[in-house]
Design an enzyme around this catalytic site. Structure first.
Site, PDB file in Angstrom:
ATOM      1  N   GLY A  67      23.016   0.759  17.700  1.00  0.00           N
ATOM      2  CA  GLY A  67      24.005   0.322  17.253  1.00  0.00           C
ATOM      3  C   GLY A  67      24.274   0.855  15.838  1.00  0.00           C
ATOM      4  CB  CYS A  68      22.212   1.647  13.139  1.00  0.00           C
ATOM      5  SG  CYS A  68      21.823  -0.108  12.474  1.00  0.00           S
ATOM      6  CB  THR A  69      22.781   5.947  16.294  1.00  0.00           C
ATOM      7  OG1 THR A  69      21.379   5.872  15.936  1.00  0.00           O
ATOM      8  CG2 THR A  69      23.001   7.089  16.746  1.00  0.00           C
TER       9      THR A  69
END
Length: 150
Positions: free
Chosen positions: A45-47
């Site tokens: 998700g962060c990527t």
């Protein structure tokens, strides 16, 4: 969890980025700043979120925004994350959670039936005078730049 709200004055913060440079809120005086908090570098998700911001970075800049990513990862992890995906914006390695706590994004979370304390994925849009203009609580990782430009 006492999160900063629209209209709040952002406390002046100071933290190291992925290269060991000291970054402060006052570095952005007179500019609109997007501070996005994410739980952990190099996770799916962060990527997706950071890559969406990277892919739309020029449009965000044209609209007057500077970007700053923040997580509690080490400078080395942040540096690897930034280099791997070629992010054009600094990533703060807020290992002591100074900035995270100043914005109030650390608190209880639930994931897969487990409860724990961690960073809540939130984005703060700060005006030229250091005041919170808007808070995005429900970040759409795949289309985050569009949320900022709304």
């Amino acid at each position: 969890m006492q999160t900063l709200k629209q209209g709040d004055i952002v406390p002046n913060f100071s933290a190291k980025d992925e290269q060991g440079n000291t970054i402060t809120l006052s570095d952005y005086k007179g500019k609109k700043l997007v501070v996005f908090f994410y739980p952990k570098a190099n996770t799916p998700g962060c990527t997706i979120e950071a890559c969406n911001l990277r892919d739309n970075y020029e449009v965000l800049k044209e609209n007057g925004f500077e970007l700053l990513g923040v997580s509690a990862d080490s400078a080395r992890k942040q540096s690897n994350f930034k280099n791997k995906f070629k992010f054009p914006f600094p990533l703060l390695a807020d290992t002591d959670k100074t900035v995270i706590n100043a914005f109030g994004v650390w608190g209880p979370k639930k994931f897969m039936g487990r409860e724990f304390d961690g960073i809540h994925r939130k984005t703060f849009i700060i005006d030229e005078n250091g005041i919170v203009e808007r808070v995005i609580d429900k970040v759409k990782t795949k289309n985050h730049s569009a949320q900022i430009l709304e």
